[in-house]
Design a protein around this motif. Structure first.
Motif, mmCIF file in Angstrom:
data_model
loop_
_atom_site.group_PDB
_atom_site.id
_atom_site.type_symbol
_atom_site.label_atom_id
_atom_site.label_comp_id
_atom_site.label_asym_id
_atom_site.label_seq_id
_atom_site.Cartn_x
_atom_site.Cartn_y
_atom_site.Cartn_z
ATOM 1 N N ARG A 187 42.735 20.568 46.752
ATOM 2 C CA ARG A 187 41.732 21.335 45.986
ATOM 3 C C ARG A 187 40.311 20.953 46.394
ATOM 4 N NH1 ARG A 187 43.625 22.676 39.809
ATOM 5 N NH2 ARG A 187 45.651 23.550 40.340
ATOM 6 N N HIS A 198 39.497 22.842 49.471
ATOM 7 C CA HIS A 198 39.171 24.243 49.174
ATOM 8 C C HIS A 198 37.735 24.356 48.670
ATOM 9 C CE1 HIS A 198 42.862 26.314 49.994
ATOM 10 N NE2 HIS A 198 43.578 25.571 49.182
ATOM 11 N N GLY A 218 39.238 30.608 44.536
ATOM 12 C CA GLY A 218 40.445 31.016 43.826
ATOM 13 C C GLY A 218 41.572 30.022 44.052
ATOM 14 N N ARG A 219 41.710 29.515 45.294
ATOM 15 C CA ARG A 219 42.725 28.510 45.594
ATOM 16 C C ARG A 219 42.435 27.205 44.859
ATOM 17 N NH1 ARG A 219 47.696 29.272 48.127
ATOM 18 N NH2 ARG A 219 47.550 30.933 49.643
ATOM 19 N N ARG A 267 41.229 27.134 41.984
ATOM 20 C CA ARG A 267 41.384 27.513 40.570
ATOM 21 C C ARG A 267 40.061 27.438 39.817
ATOM 22 N NH1 ARG A 267 45.374 30.280 41.387
ATOM 23 N NH2 ARG A 267 45.830 30.401 39.136
ATOM 24 N N ASP A 268 38.948 27.635 40.503
ATOM 25 C CA ASP A 268 37.631 27.616 39.860
ATOM 26 C C ASP A 268 37.205 29.062 39.614
ATOM 27 O OD1 ASP A 268 35.091 27.199 38.966
ATOM 28 O OD2 ASP A 268 34.503 25.820 40.571
ATOM 29 N N PHE A 269 37.799 29.680 38.593
ATOM 30 C CA PHE A 269 37.574 31.108 38.370
ATOM 31 C C PHE A 269 36.187 31.400 37.808
ATOM 32 C CE2 PHE A 269 42.273 30.927 38.207
ATOM 33 C CZ PHE A 269 42.518 31.740 39.296
ATOM 34 N N ASP A 289 44.773 37.062 41.706
ATOM 35 C CA ASP A 289 44.698 35.729 41.110
ATOM 36 C C ASP A 289 43.893 35.728 39.814
ATOM 37 O OD1 ASP A 289 46.205 34.562 43.078
ATOM 38 O OD2 ASP A 289 44.492 33.862 44.256
ATOM 39 N N VAL A 290 42.809 36.512 39.792
ATOM 40 C CA VAL A 290 41.903 36.453 38.650
ATOM 41 C C VAL A 290 42.368 37.328 37.490
ATOM 42 C CG1 VAL A 290 40.312 38.374 39.083
ATOM 43 C CG2 VAL A 290 39.420 36.169 38.276
ATOM 44 N N HIS A 338 42.539 36.337 33.654
ATOM 45 C CA HIS A 338 41.704 35.179 33.382
ATOM 46 C C HIS A 338 40.528 35.592 32.499
ATOM 47 C CE1 HIS A 338 38.667 32.027 34.231
ATOM 48 N NE2 HIS A 338 39.730 31.240 34.327
#
Length: 886
Positions: free
Chosen positions: A339, A342, A363-364, A366-368, A397-398, A401
């Motif tokens: 992470r 990324h 997105g990978r 996970r920081d939306f 992915d989003v 969310h």
């Protein structure tokens, strides 16, 4: 004298033919052509592409003696290499016991120089030969090749041998991973050979996921057989099978390559595998090594599934199977480190203003929240970059969310739809925007949201076959929202697309040129390739082939953004393929369409593949391969039905119906007629010109000649008004057929004369490769001075060089020598031509044929006229090109 090294027999025998091996006639023919041209043929690709198997198949199919040598690291000792080469050439074993390296090499050279028949030497694993003391011997064979030697080799990565002189002298044939990759038909055949019967969608997914890597495809087929079992029903979801195949491929790569790498190089591989592509600067950032360039060069020397892509910002990428393997290694060992990498990649990409790639990395990670902030600030930049796979994956992915239900995100999704042409996604996007309007009230830019919904609806109608409705939606939106912005330009593009499909070329051109100018003014250099393709297709239909060619050439020089440059390049190759197809340069067209197909496979979120396959089907028919044409149109119609691309479905169906008439395929014609009548009930007269033309041909085939004439007359009137010369040419050929049915031979010749002049004036030779062959003898009759005088034709016949360009592919299959000309050579003219090729003078020809000197001169003048040349050298050059000489 040191003792000779022991022979290893397994290095001297052909590799065993795998059980149920895949036959690859396309590549075997390419190898044969290269060998006959006395070129050094090098298969250069990573492991698992079937190089050794292909060379073995070629050796077994090759007439005459063949020698096989598989190299190992031991052959870097010259004596080892020469001993095995001596044995491979089957030279006397007793002489090996008494000779040193110089003696062995001298005997090898003498044997090759004195060989009375061609000898094919095949060398496998050439990449292991790294010692100059050893490879100097092969270098000598390449620099000063014995007349009888034909040399082929396989290598992982570029061999150490100097090859530039071979390239300069046109004596090098390099077959790389792209040529060795499986195409769709080969993928299907491989599956059948492994007792796996897949539908077309599964074959497409398999080929796209493996990118044609044979070993990857085999692992996938093994996983499929294990999951389904003997005789089991096909699974609804193929993702578990794909994941299992990746596990098998990972084990294979670990055993065969990764465990042999030095730790620092393996670490560099893992860290750079977190991004989809990279340049040296990004590699330094992620790899933590100042010498990133040297690491990349090591990977290229090892041919470790790294692809260089000149001219793009992300100039290197790994094969997706390797990238997945490396990613899984790090994810299992250190997910926290992954992470951070990324996030590190995202920060660097944001500094470079490469927003689409940065979003993917965030997105990978996970920081939306960071993703949503970037989308809100840089929606226009995202649209301009247009990275299809990245944006679609990110939107997936989003979804769901917090904050993911914003107008900005919904409009960003709409920007991908106008590129992907995904009807299901288009419908979903319209519903999302309408739901947001109901739940959140008036957005910050209400006109922009309404325009977005309108261009989505017009695109939906254009792709779905409701073309008049698509124009009406665009018209209403343009009147209601006259704001000058990118959305209004897209509406004009949708309107132009509908007009083009319906055959209104002049209006379509005007709208498309306006939309293109506006979008270029907004800086959308990638998306505009779609408009360039539309304008190029209009120019081709109107006979402006050179303008279309220059337009498509210009695409490649336009600046592209990030990895999406590859996607937009698809339209560059597709457009060039269409020009070449129409100009009768069929082999060149095949290569361009193949490149477009490869690019389309790289973007599974885009529906462009079906359009590419449709044009490939047209090419197959033009080349006379009707079996392949039918298979490809069947695939197009399956894909377009699945994705509800009904405009393409109808267009492909019309072409397929013309072929069905040609082959008297009654079953297909009955089904197609039912579809045609349904469309007529739905849309009335507003059908595609291709549909009207096909319907007229079907009616003629069914004996309804009067009805066919009425339909064709109406069609000719429409296409003449729009300068649609391509369809007009087909309509004139149909007129000729209808006149022949009525016994009106002179009227038929009159229609053919119009078609011939039209094809000559606008270089529409490709259009004569479908139904034009039915009129070949009539065309030949039409070109004789007597017939032209009898018909009172004032316009001269097209010049010979243009006739040959128009008709050469059609005549290529003629069996009789001399028939490959529109005005064929007589037997006596062929005799004279053969003797000219032997260097005989006019008097010698006259004496040999027992004819007068003046008669010989008459024959030679006729030859010059028919070959469209002015002297003997030109005649012989043209005769060799046409394969008229023995």
């Amino acid at each position: 004298m040191p003792p000779l090294p022991p022979l290893k027999p397994n290095q001297l025998r052909l590799p065993a033919e795998p059980a149920r091996a895949l036959a690859r006639p396309r590549l075997l023919q390419q190898l044969a052509r290269s060998v006959e041209a006395n070129c050094f043929t090098l298969l250069q690709a990573p492991l698992g592409y079937g190089k050794s198997v292909l060379l073995g198949q070629f050796a077994r199919s090759r007439p005459g003696p063949c020698a096989w040598l598989r190299l190992t690291a031991a052959e870097n000792q010259p004596l080892n290499l020469l001993t095995h080469l001596h044995a491979a050439l089957k030279l006397p074993a007793n002489s090996r016991a008494t000779l040193d390296a110089d003696g062995l090499w001298s005997e090898i050279q003498q044997s090759l120089e004195n060989s009375g028949e061609p000898l094919t030497l095949l060398i496998d694993d050439l990449q292991v030969l790294s010692s100059p003391l050893a490879y100097q011997y092969l270098e000598q064979l390449l620099h000063f090749p014995p007349p009888s030697l034909r040399l082929l080799a396989a290598s992982e990565g570029p061999p150490r041998l100097p090859l530039a002189h071979l390239r300069r002298d046109a004596r090098l044939t390099l077959i790389g991973a792209k040529e060795l990759a499986l195409d769709s038909e080969e993928t299907r055949q491989l599956a059948v050979a492994r007792d796996v019967h897949l539908d077309a969608e599964s074959i497409y997914q398999l080929r796209a996921g493996s990118e044609g890597w044979i070993s990857g495809a085999l692992f996938w087929l093994d996983a499929y057989r294990e999951a389904v079992g003997p005789g089991g029903p096909p699974p609804a979801d193929l993702r578990p099978i794909t994941q299992q195949s990746y596990a098998y491929a990972r084990q294979f790569l670990e055993e065969e390559r990764l465990r042999r790498l030095k730790p620092d190089l393996l670490g560099f591989l893992e860290r750079t595998a977190v991004v989809q592509s990279f340049d040296i600067n990004l590699a330094r950032e992620l790899g933590g090594r100042a010498e990133a360039g040297e690491s990349i060069r090591q990977l290229q020397r090892l041919d470790l599934f790294i692809e260089a892509r000149a001219g793009e910002r992300g100039e290197f990428r790994y094969h997706p199977v390797l990238r997945n393997c490396l990613y899984q290694r790090m994810e299992q060992r250190d997910p926290q480190r992954l992470r951070k990498l990324h996030r590190q990649a995202a920060d660097w990409l944001l500094e470079q203003r490469r927003f689409s790639e940065a979003i993917y990395q965030l997105g990978r990670a996970r920081d939306f929240d960071a993703v949503l902030a970037i989308v809100d600030l840089h929606a226009f930049d995202l649209l301009r970059e247009g990275q299809v796979n990245t944006l679609v994956d990110f939107l997936g992915d989003v979804a769901g969310h917090a904050g993911g239900d914003s107008f900005t995100l919904a409009i960003t999704e709409a920007s991908t739809v106008i590129v992907t042409n995904d009807i299901a996604q288009t419908s979903q996007c319209i519903r999302r925007l309408q739901g947001l309007l109901r739940s959140q009230g008036v957005p910050r830019h209400p006109e922009r949201v309404q325009q977005t919904i309108a261009f989505l609806r017009s695109r939906l109608a254009c792709l779905g076959g409701n073309l008049v409705h698509g124009m009406e939606v665009a018209d209403r939106a343009l009147q209601r929202f006259p704001q000058h912005n990118a959305a209004s330009s897209v509406l004009r593009f949708d309107r132009a697309s509908c007009l083009f499909a319906l055959g209104y070329l002049d209006q379509a051109r005007s709208e498309a040129e306006r939309a293109l100018g506006e979008l270029q003014g907004f800086g959308l250099s990638g998306y505009t390739n779609l408009l360039q393709l539309l304008l190029g297709q209009i120019e081709l239909a109107q006979g402006c082939g050179e303008e279309a060619w220059q337009r498509f050439l210009g695409m490649s020089s336009q600046p592209q953004g990030g990895t999406s440059g590859s996607f937009y390049e698809l339209f560059h190759h597709l457009g060039k393929g269409l020009v070449l197809l129409q100009a009768n340069q069929l082999e060149e067209a095949r290569l361009c369409l193949r490149q477009a197909e490869v690019l389309a496979l790289d973007f599974p979120h885009c529906a462009a593949l079906a359009w590419v396959i449709h044009h490939q089907a047209c090419l197959c028919w033009a080349q006379g391969d009707t079996r392949q044409a039918k298979a490809r149109w069947q695939e197009v119609r399956r894909m377009s039905r699945q994705y509800r691309l009904f405009t393409l479905y109808r267009q492909a169906g019309a072409w397929r119906a013309r072929l069905a008439v040609h082959e008297d395929d009654q079953d297909f014609l009955l089904d197609w007629l039912a579809e045609w009548h349904w469309c007529f009930r739905q849309y009335g007269e507003s059908l595609l010109p291709e549909e009207w033309l096909a319907y007229a041909r079907v009616q003629s085939h069914l004996g309804q000649h009067a009805k066919a004439r009425r339909i064709n007359a109406n069609l000719k009137e429409q296409v003449q008004a729009q300068s649609n010369y391509r369809v007009l040419l087909d309509a004139l050929l149909l007129d000729a057929s209808l006149d022949q049915h009525r016994g009106k031979h002179q009227e038929a010749l009159g229609s053919l004369e119009q078609a011939l002049q039209l094809a000559s004036r606008f270089a529409l030779g490709q259009m004569l490769q479908y139904e034009g062959g039915d009129h070949l003898e009539s065309f030949r009759q039409l070109l004789t001075p007597h017939t032209r005088e009898q018909l009172g034709l004032l316009e001269p016949a097209p010049p010979r060089e243009r006739l040959n360009t128009l008709f050469r592919p059609l005549l290529a299959g003629m069996e009789r020598a001399g028939a490959a000309l529109m005005i064929p050579l007589s037997r006596r003219e062929l005799d004279v031509l053969q003797r000219m090729a032997r260097g005989q003078t006019n008097q010698q020809i006259a004496d040999a044929l027992f004819i007068s000197l003046s008669t010989v001169k008459t024959h030679i003048n006729n030859l010059f006229r028919k070959l469209d040349v002015v002297d003997r050298n030109g005649a012989l050059r043209s005769a060799r090109e046409l394969e008229l000489l023995d």
